[in-house]
Design a protein around this motif. Structure first.
Motif, mmCIF file in Angstrom:
data_model
loop_
_atom_site.group_PDB
_atom_site.id
_atom_site.type_symbol
_atom_site.label_atom_id
_atom_site.label_comp_id
_atom_site.label_asym_id
_atom_site.label_seq_id
_atom_site.Cartn_x
_atom_site.Cartn_y
_atom_site.Cartn_z
ATOM 1 N N THR A 1 -5.953 -10.476 10.413
ATOM 2 C CA THR A 1 -7.280 -10.144 9.905
ATOM 3 C C THR A 1 -7.791 -8.930 10.666
ATOM 4 O O THR A 1 -7.184 -8.493 11.648
ATOM 5 N N SER A 2 -8.918 -8.381 10.245
ATOM 6 C CA SER A 2 -9.463 -7.215 10.930
ATOM 7 C C SER A 2 -9.840 -7.523 12.370
ATOM 8 O O SER A 2 -9.808 -6.652 13.236
ATOM 9 N N SER A 3 -10.158 -8.789 12.653
ATOM 10 C CA SER A 3 -10.546 -9.169 14.018
ATOM 11 C C SER A 3 -9.402 -9.781 14.822
ATOM 12 O O SER A 3 -9.449 -9.805 16.053
ATOM 13 N N LYS A 4 -8.353 -10.254 14.156
ATOM 14 C CA LYS A 4 -7.217 -10.870 14.861
ATOM 15 C C LYS A 4 -5.915 -10.398 14.197
ATOM 16 O O LYS A 4 -5.520 -10.907 13.152
ATOM 17 N N LYS A 5 -5.285 -9.424 14.823
ATOM 18 C CA LYS A 5 -4.081 -8.834 14.265
ATOM 19 C C LYS A 5 -2.878 -9.768 14.417
ATOM 20 O O LYS A 5 -2.776 -10.518 15.393
ATOM 21 N N ALA A 6 -1.974 -9.710 13.459
ATOM 22 C CA ALA A 6 -0.670 -10.361 13.612
ATOM 23 C C ALA A 6 0.223 -9.402 14.385
ATOM 24 O O ALA A 6 0.280 -8.206 14.067
ATOM 25 N N VAL A 7 0.936 -9.911 15.396
ATOM 26 C CA VAL A 7 1.631 -9.037 16.349
ATOM 27 C C VAL A 7 3.128 -9.329 16.394
ATOM 28 O O VAL A 7 3.546 -10.487 16.465
ATOM 29 N N VAL A 8 3.940 -8.256 16.377
ATOM 30 C CA VAL A 8 5.362 -8.339 16.706
ATOM 31 C C VAL A 8 5.629 -7.241 17.725
ATOM 32 O O VAL A 8 5.343 -6.067 17.473
ATOM 33 N N LYS A 9 6.195 -7.615 18.891
ATOM 34 C CA LYS A 9 6.383 -6.634 19.958
ATOM 35 C C LYS A 9 7.610 -6.965 20.788
ATOM 36 O O LYS A 9 8.153 -8.079 20.734
ATOM 37 N N ARG B 1 8.448 -7.620 4.238
ATOM 38 C CA ARG B 1 8.202 -7.013 2.929
ATOM 39 C C ARG B 1 6.858 -6.292 2.927
ATOM 40 O O ARG B 1 6.728 -5.205 2.380
ATOM 41 N N GLU B 2 5.860 -6.926 3.536
ATOM 42 C CA GLU B 2 4.558 -6.269 3.616
ATOM 43 C C GLU B 2 3.891 -6.623 4.940
ATOM 44 O O GLU B 2 4.111 -7.701 5.503
ATOM 45 N N VAL B 3 3.097 -5.668 5.438
ATOM 46 C CA VAL B 3 2.375 -5.858 6.694
ATOM 47 C C VAL B 3 0.933 -5.444 6.463
ATOM 48 O O VAL B 3 0.664 -4.351 5.944
ATOM 49 N N SER B 4 0.009 -6.297 6.852
ATOM 50 C CA SER B 4 -1.412 -6.004 6.694
ATOM 51 C C SER B 4 -2.160 -6.503 7.909
ATOM 52 O O SER B 4 -1.945 -7.629 8.362
ATOM 53 N N ASN B 5 -3.044 -5.661 8.451
ATOM 54 C CA ASN B 5 -3.772 -6.025 9.675
ATOM 55 C C ASN B 5 -2.790 -6.517 10.744
ATOM 56 O O ASN B 5 -2.962 -7.587 11.324
ATOM 57 N N GLY B 6 -1.768 -5.709 10.973
ATOM 58 C CA GLY B 6 -0.749 -6.059 11.947
ATOM 59 C C GLY B 6 -0.690 -5.075 13.100
ATOM 60 O O GLY B 6 -1.335 -4.020 13.098
ATOM 61 N N LEU C 1 5.258 -2.316 2.084
ATOM 62 C CA LEU C 1 3.855 -1.945 1.941
ATOM 63 C C LEU C 1 3.141 -2.273 3.254
ATOM 64 O O LEU C 1 3.021 -3.438 3.622
ATOM 65 N N VAL C 2 2.674 -1.255 3.956
ATOM 66 C CA VAL C 2 2.038 -1.431 5.266
ATOM 67 C C VAL C 2 0.604 -0.914 5.172
ATOM 68 O O VAL C 2 0.379 0.255 4.836
ATOM 69 N N ASN C 3 -0.361 -1.772 5.496
ATOM 70 C CA ASN C 3 -1.766 -1.427 5.326
ATOM 71 C C ASN C 3 -2.577 -1.886 6.537
ATOM 72 O O ASN C 3 -2.355 -2.977 7.074
ATOM 73 N N GLU C 4 -3.517 -1.039 6.968
ATOM 74 C CA GLU C 4 -4.413 -1.368 8.083
ATOM 75 C C GLU C 4 -3.635 -1.927 9.277
ATOM 76 O O GLU C 4 -3.963 -2.991 9.819
ATOM 77 N N LEU D 1 2.396 3.691 3.709
ATOM 78 C CA LEU D 1 1.492 3.465 4.835
ATOM 79 C C LEU D 1 0.086 3.837 4.387
ATOM 80 O O LEU D 1 -0.172 4.976 4.004
ATOM 81 N N SER D 2 -0.831 2.870 4.433
ATOM 82 C CA SER D 2 -2.181 3.118 3.942
ATOM 83 C C SER D 2 -3.204 2.430 4.838
ATOM 84 O O SER D 2 -2.869 1.601 5.683
ATOM 85 N N GLY D 3 -4.475 2.799 4.635
ATOM 86 C CA GLY D 3 -5.563 2.178 5.384
ATOM 87 C C GLY D 3 -6.177 3.119 6.398
ATOM 88 O O GLY D 3 -5.469 3.776 7.164
ATOM 89 N N TYR D 4 -7.505 3.180 6.425
ATOM 90 C CA TYR D 4 -8.201 4.079 7.342
ATOM 91 C C TYR D 4 -7.917 3.756 8.803
ATOM 92 O O TYR D 4 -8.021 4.613 9.674
ATOM 93 N N ASN D 5 -7.585 2.520 9.093
ATOM 94 C CA ASN D 5 -7.323 2.118 10.479
ATOM 95 C C ASN D 5 -5.827 2.072 10.806
ATOM 96 O O ASN D 5 -5.444 1.599 11.872
ATOM 97 N N SER D 6 -4.994 2.547 9.901
ATOM 98 C CA SER D 6 -3.551 2.554 10.163
ATOM 99 C C SER D 6 -3.168 3.758 11.021
ATOM 100 O O SER D 6 -3.661 4.865 10.814
#
Length: 406
Positions: free
Chosen positions: A79-87, A120-125, A149-152, A187-192
């Motif tokens: 989410t915008s306040s809690k990102k999903a993380v892979v590191k 396949r897709e990443v959002s708020n990550g 598809l990668v967004n925000e 790659l899309s999104g103002y915060n990407s």
């Protein structure tokens, strides 16, 4: 590299442990040793190992996941306040032949499915400190080693090498899809933001919106990224929206033209494609492009004009074996927008023509050896490639429903 499981994390030591992420996709996980997913049996039609939306955190702990036949995740989505993380993750020996969807194109022909390595897709990550090697993908649109598809999403300090996209498809199939990139399809999104990363390999580009790093960039920032991708094509050089760096960007829409490529460079051969951007640069200003470079000695159609040179948006370079190019001109280790001022090590520039990510050279202060790129083999020979890994194959429990017998 951690030897003890941090508080609040669940340890992954076997393929079965990894598959159990689906039982709690919002949890926090850490990889405690190398694992192979080669013997994990997926249900017919299942296109990812974890089909449920992953909302948590996966710390790869600088261990290796290898032997993939599908993307690790279907969706990495926070989410915008809690990102999903892979590191801190290494992924090697990925062989994805996506097959066909149950839909048809305007000619009544079945559409190829997406083929991805990580998701396949990443959002708020947040995807960072990820190394992928020997990744062979054959799929339709929305295809890339990291995601379709990668967004925000933030992507940082990623090293991709041995990427091989769509070399197993026929010429007729190649002309039927778009949104394909070495790292991401779109790659899309103002915060990407995509920064401090390297992409190496080859892609066959026979349609639009295809690029060495990304097929398309919309309202996102890409800075200090190197593309060393060989962009092959069966189409003539008059075909647009495909290139060695980014295939397509928006130049007319009111909001989606807020993309920015900052101090990036394309150093690979581009064949019958543009070298840097598959788009006419007449509509591009310094608000979109700043101090980006293509190499004069490489094949491909140049984007550079007198106007782009004078404005400092896109320029040519002859010598990429000069440390000053990366350190001073491209300012790879500055701290723009809280970027890591120690992200890059320049000791490899004189020999290779590009720097190396510092985190790949040192894990917790201990020296590590980079894995050399190995040629992609036919599927019958894939098991032999695991010799690159330091640890023997994991013994798999026969009773687990996900696993097939030897």
């Amino acid at each position: 590299m951690k030897t003890e499981v941090p508080q609040g994390y669940t340890a992954i030591r076997t393929p079965a442990d990894f598959m159990k992420i689906a039982e709690n996709p919002s949890g926090k996980y850490i990889l405690m040793n190398n694992i192979s997913l080669e013997q994990v049996k997926l249900a017919e039609g299942q296109t990812s190992y974890i089909m449920k939306r992953f909302e948590g955190e996966l710390d790869g702990n600088n261990q290796v996941i290898h032997g993939l036949r599908a993307s690790l995740f279907d969706s990495i989505s926070g989410t915008s306040s809690k990102k999903a993380v892979v590191k801190n993750l290494h992924v090697q020996n990925v062989f994805v032949n996506a097959g066909y969807k149950d839909i048809f194109d305007w000619q009544g022909k079945p559409v190829l499915a997406e083929a991805n390595g990580l998701a396949r897709e990443v959002s708020n990550g947040r995807l960072e400190t990820i190394y992928m090697n020997c990744v062979k993908l054959n799929g339709g649109g929305n295809t890339g080693a990291l995601g379709g598809l990668v967004n925000e999403t933030y992507i940082g300090k990623v090293w991709l090498e041995g990427i091989d996209i769509n070399s197993g498809l026929s010429e007729e199939e190649l002309g039927r899809f778009n949104l394909v990139g070495g790292a991401v399809g779109s790659l899309s999104g103002y915060n990407s933001k995509f920064e401090d990363s390297y992409v190496e390999g080859k892609i066959i580009m026979d349609n639009n919106q295809q690029g060495g790093v990304a097929g398309q960039v919309k309202a996102a920032v890409v800075r200090n990224v190197i593309s060393n991708v060989e962009a092959r094509s069966n189409k003539p050089d008059s075909w647009t929206e495909k290139s060695g760096f980014v295939g397509d960007v928006n130049t007319s829409l009111q909001y989606d033209n807020r993309w920015y490529l900052d101090r990036c460079i394309s150093i690979g051969n581009s064949g019958n494609n543009y070298k840097f951007l598959g788009k006419d640069l007449k509509a591009v200003t310094k608000n979109n492009l700043n101090l980006c470079y293509e190499v004069t000695g490489k094949t491909g159609r140049s984007n550079v004009t007198d106007a782009t040179s004078q404005s400092g948006t896109l320029l040519t370079i002859d010598n990429i074996n000069n440390v000053e190019l990366y350190r001073d001109t491209l300012s790879f280790n500055d701290n723009t927008a809280q970027a890591d001022p120690n992200a890059w090590d320049f000791s490899s520039v004189a020999e290779k023509g590009y720097p190396t990510l510092t985190w790949l050279l040192t894990y917790d202060g201990a020296a590590a050896t980079m894995v050399e790129q190995t040629p992609v083999q036919d599927q019958e020979q894939e098991a032999a490639q695991d010799e690159n890994l330091a640890e023997a194959e994991v013994n798999l429990p026969e009773q687990d429903e996900y696993l097939k017998e030897d």
